[in-house]
Motif scaffolding. Sequence first.
Motif: not given
Length: 186
Positions: A110-115, A19-29, A80-84, A170-171
């Motif tokens: 491709i997430p915009d998230d360091d983790f 269970l981890y944080p992403t650039d959008t919502v908490w995710g199961i991975g 050019i996407a301004n959101k995930p 995300s979109s």
Amino acid sequence: MQTEINNALKVLKEGGIILYPTDTVWGIGCDATNPYAVKKVYNLKQREDSKALICLVADDRMLGKYVKQIPFAAQSIIEIANKPTTIIYDEAQNLAQNLIANDGSIAIRIPDDDFCFWLSRRLNGAIVSTSANISGQPTPKSFKEISPDILKGVDYVVNLQKDKICNKPSSIIKLSNNGVVKIIRE
């Protein structure tokens, strides 16, 4: 952050789910190439495996490992996407078969998230990313809203960004190799 990446990486390599944080919502991975781990995710979410899941990859280079042909428009959308934005690509490859949609496509972001970036990079592969809820229930907007069943059902909970509030997933855009573009979720 390095400790959390190492802990999550160990679980992923052992076929576990996180269970981890992403650039959008908490995710199961899980490791997107491990069919047994993917099955665990479907079981935890109580989701039919005919409904495909999203994957995260670190960068463009890694994207090419999982998609036979990347449409030209994909790079422009990513830049050019301004959101995930998650893109559904035709002709998935090198992924767990039960992760790929019936039509052979795969949804990848491709997430915009360091983790997420470093976890995918260190795994050297794609990571499943699906919202941390039972199928049909609302997507949690924060860690506090994640159900106890999900928390108990994963092998590891990443201890980062637990105070993060998520507005929405995300979109999703489907880019077919024949040039057809379809917006699935704005």
